[in-house]
Design an enzyme around this catalytic site. Sequence first.
Site, PDB file in Angstrom:
ATOM      1  N   ASP A  81       1.352  -1.252   0.002  1.00 32.84           N
ATOM      2  CA  ASP A  81       0.178  -0.005  -0.166  1.00 32.84           C
ATOM      3  C   ASP A  81       1.302   1.050   0.098  1.00 32.84           C
ATOM      4  O   ASP A  81       2.237   1.161   0.751  1.00 32.84           O
ATOM      5  CB  ASP A  81      -0.843  -0.210   1.491  1.00 32.84           C
ATOM      6  CG  ASP A  81      -1.600   1.333   1.109  1.00 32.84           C
ATOM      7  OD1 ASP A  81      -2.637   1.442   0.112  1.00 32.84           O
ATOM      8  OD2 ASP A  81      -2.634   1.170   2.731  1.00 32.84           O
ATOM      9  N   HIS A  82       0.563   1.868  -0.199  1.00 30.34           N
ATOM     10  CA  HIS A  82       1.182   3.516  -0.478  1.00 30.34           C
ATOM     11  C   HIS A  82       2.641   4.105  -0.683  1.00 30.34           C
ATOM     12  O   HIS A  82       3.863   4.315   0.149  1.00 30.34           O
ATOM     13  CB  HIS A  82       1.056   4.724   0.644  1.00 30.34           C
ATOM     14  CG  HIS A  82      -0.754   4.966   0.404  1.00 30.34           C
ATOM     15  ND1 HIS A  82      -0.928   6.317   0.121  1.00 30.34           N
ATOM     16  CD2 HIS A  82      -1.893   4.352   1.069  1.00 30.34           C
ATOM     17  CE1 HIS A  82      -2.459   5.908   0.061  1.00 30.34           C
ATOM     18  NE2 HIS A  82      -2.514   5.547   1.031  1.00 30.34           N
ATOM     19  N   ASP A 103       2.043   5.736  -5.291  1.00 25.95           N
ATOM     20  CA  ASP A 103       1.101   6.701  -4.581  1.00 25.95           C
ATOM     21  C   ASP A 103       1.910   7.754  -4.825  1.00 25.95           C
ATOM     22  O   ASP A 103       2.919   8.710  -4.556  1.00 25.95           O
ATOM     23  CB  ASP A 103       1.254   6.880  -3.380  1.00 25.95           C
ATOM     24  CG  ASP A 103       0.563   8.081  -2.457  1.00 25.95           C
ATOM     25  OD1 ASP A 103       0.055   8.962  -3.704  1.00 25.95           O
ATOM     26  OD2 ASP A 103       0.595   8.327  -1.468  1.00 25.95           O
ATOM     27  N   GLU A 133      -2.955   6.491  -8.023  1.00 26.54           N
ATOM     28  CA  GLU A 133      -4.055   7.276  -7.513  1.00 26.54           C
ATOM     29  C   GLU A 133      -4.157   8.448  -7.990  1.00 26.54           C
ATOM     30  O   GLU A 133      -2.951   9.119  -8.477  1.00 26.54           O
ATOM     31  CB  GLU A 133      -3.421   7.502  -5.778  1.00 26.54           C
ATOM     32  CG  GLU A 133      -4.376   9.043  -5.105  1.00 26.54           C
ATOM     33  CD  GLU A 133      -4.032   9.073  -3.206  1.00 26.54           C
ATOM     34  OE1 GLU A 133      -4.068   7.782  -3.374  1.00 26.54           O
ATOM     35  OE2 GLU A 133      -4.235   9.757  -2.608  1.00 26.54           O
ATOM     36  N   GLY A 206      -8.878   5.414   3.096  1.00 27.22           N
ATOM     37  CA  GLY A 206      -9.599   6.136   4.629  1.00 27.22           C
ATOM     38  C   GLY A 206     -11.345   6.014   4.822  1.00 27.22           C
ATOM     39  O   GLY A 206     -12.070   6.049   5.376  1.00 27.22           O
ATOM     40  N   GLY A 207     -11.249   4.311   4.769  1.00 20.28           N
ATOM     41  CA  GLY A 207     -12.315   3.736   5.525  1.00 20.28           C
ATOM     42  C   GLY A 207     -12.865   3.959   6.372  1.00 20.28           C
ATOM     43  O   GLY A 207     -13.430   3.579   7.039  1.00 20.28           O
ATOM     44  N   ASN A 227     -10.551   1.198   1.682  1.00 25.78           N
ATOM     45  CA  ASN A 227      -9.238  -0.437   2.452  1.00 25.78           C
ATOM     46  C   ASN A 227      -9.651   0.659   4.169  1.00 25.78           C
ATOM     47  O   ASN A 227      -9.937   1.780   4.492  1.00 25.78           O
ATOM     48  CB  ASN A 227      -8.342   0.783   2.087  1.00 25.78           C
ATOM     49  CG  ASN A 227      -7.073   0.283   1.502  1.00 25.78           C
ATOM     50  OD1 ASN A 227      -7.702  -0.034  -0.132  1.00 25.78           O
ATOM     51  ND2 ASN A 227      -6.170   1.350   0.541  1.00 25.78           N
ATOM     52  N   THR A 230      -7.719   2.357  10.215  1.00 27.76           N
ATOM     53  CA  THR A 230      -6.888   3.355  11.796  1.00 27.76           C
ATOM     54  C   THR A 230      -8.363   1.793  12.489  1.00 27.76           C
ATOM     55  O   THR A 230      -8.171   2.095  13.244  1.00 27.76           O
ATOM     56  CB  THR A 230      -7.279   4.668  11.248  1.00 27.76           C
ATOM     57  OG1 THR A 230      -6.276   5.416  11.114  1.00 27.76           O
ATOM     58  CG2 THR A 230      -7.234   5.165  13.400  1.00 27.76           C
TER      59      THR A 230
HETATM   60  P1  13P Z   1      -7.963   4.464   7.306  1.00 27.24           P
HETATM   61  O1  13P Z   1      -6.629   4.259   8.164  1.00 27.24           O
HETATM   62  O2  13P Z   1      -8.530   5.473   7.564  1.00 27.24           O
HETATM   63  O3  13P Z   1      -8.422   3.048   7.615  1.00 27.24           O
HETATM   64  O4  13P Z   1      -7.549   4.048   6.036  1.00 27.24           O
HETATM   65  C1  13P Z   1      -6.669   3.796   5.499  1.00 27.24           C
HETATM   66  C2  13P Z   1      -5.744   3.564   4.070  1.00 27.24           C
HETATM   67  O5  13P Z   1      -6.248   3.989   3.166  1.00 27.24           O
HETATM   68  C3  13P Z   1      -4.913   2.863   3.754  1.00 27.24           C
HETATM   69  O6  13P Z   1      -4.604   2.879   2.808  1.00 27.24           O
END
Ligand code: 13P
Length: 293
Positions: A81-82, A103, A133, A206-207, A227, A230
């Site tokens: 990821d990223h 990213d 992205e 940013g789920g 995704n 957090t």
């Molecule tokens: P959150 O930390 O907001 O769930 O975002 C996760 C994310 O997008 C990981 O790339």
Amino acid sequence: MLFNMKQLLNKAAEGSWAVGSFSVANLEMVLGIIKAAEETNSPIILQIAEVRLKQSPLEIFGPLMVAAAKNSKVPVAVHFDHGKTLEKIKLALDLGFTSVMYDGSHLTLDENICMTNKTVELAKQYGAAVEAEIGCVGGSEDGSEDIAINCTSPADAVRFCKETDVDALVIAIGNAHGNYKETPHLRFDILNEVKNSVHLPLVLHGGTGILPEEFIKCRENGIKKINIATATFDSVEASARNAYNNSQIKGYYDLHSAEIEGAYLNAMKHIEIFDCSDKAELFNNGGNKNELL
Ligand code: 13P
């Protein structure tokens, strides 16, 4: 079963469900998420972001993620990821990750296209899928920066897809990484415009903190990978804290169990909202990471 992410997302695109992509940082998170996926018979994605490698070194933790996927009864893709550097992206591919994200959200469109194409060229040598992205999801993966949300321009998305050969596209529609200061309301007008002009599985980052009804609207409108990071970390931490507060922790292995439970409960909740229970049955030909590439 280790699967290519492209296989999972293309199958999800035939329906109105989405695949949960859960960020992991330790063994307990991996075990809890796989337990939820197996119990619900759901395909799933395990991921780790480049900024998290200082806590979970890729050379050590990457093989664990791949082994967990291979040993799972359900289809599991392992995703980087990223990705920020081609060096770490290559390392993830060498370790057997079946997809990588480059990213380039901080770059100009031209630079993003150029770097994404380098990533695609590299990933193709491994039969792996690529996510990129366009626009900029707010916040930051590890909470170290509060980057402003820059909603995706549908015209840029069209040009980006014409000039790159990516398998999944992250769009910014009012979403941000980390805990939201106030409840977010996503820009479904942008989502619909992009969905109607770009024929690729779309990805929502940013789920954590998105309302269930907005998740549902997303998965019904082209978002095929969601995704979650957090929320997992918070659930694991809260589960351990509650167990301590309730005097359930007498030694290390009670803590281990509490962490697994925290990751499991969070994954179960999201699997239900994403409607991916029992979708593992759609993949009964078995996994082959090169099949579709
Ligand atoms: P959150 O930390 O907001 O769930 O975002 C996760 C994310 O997008 C990981 O790339």
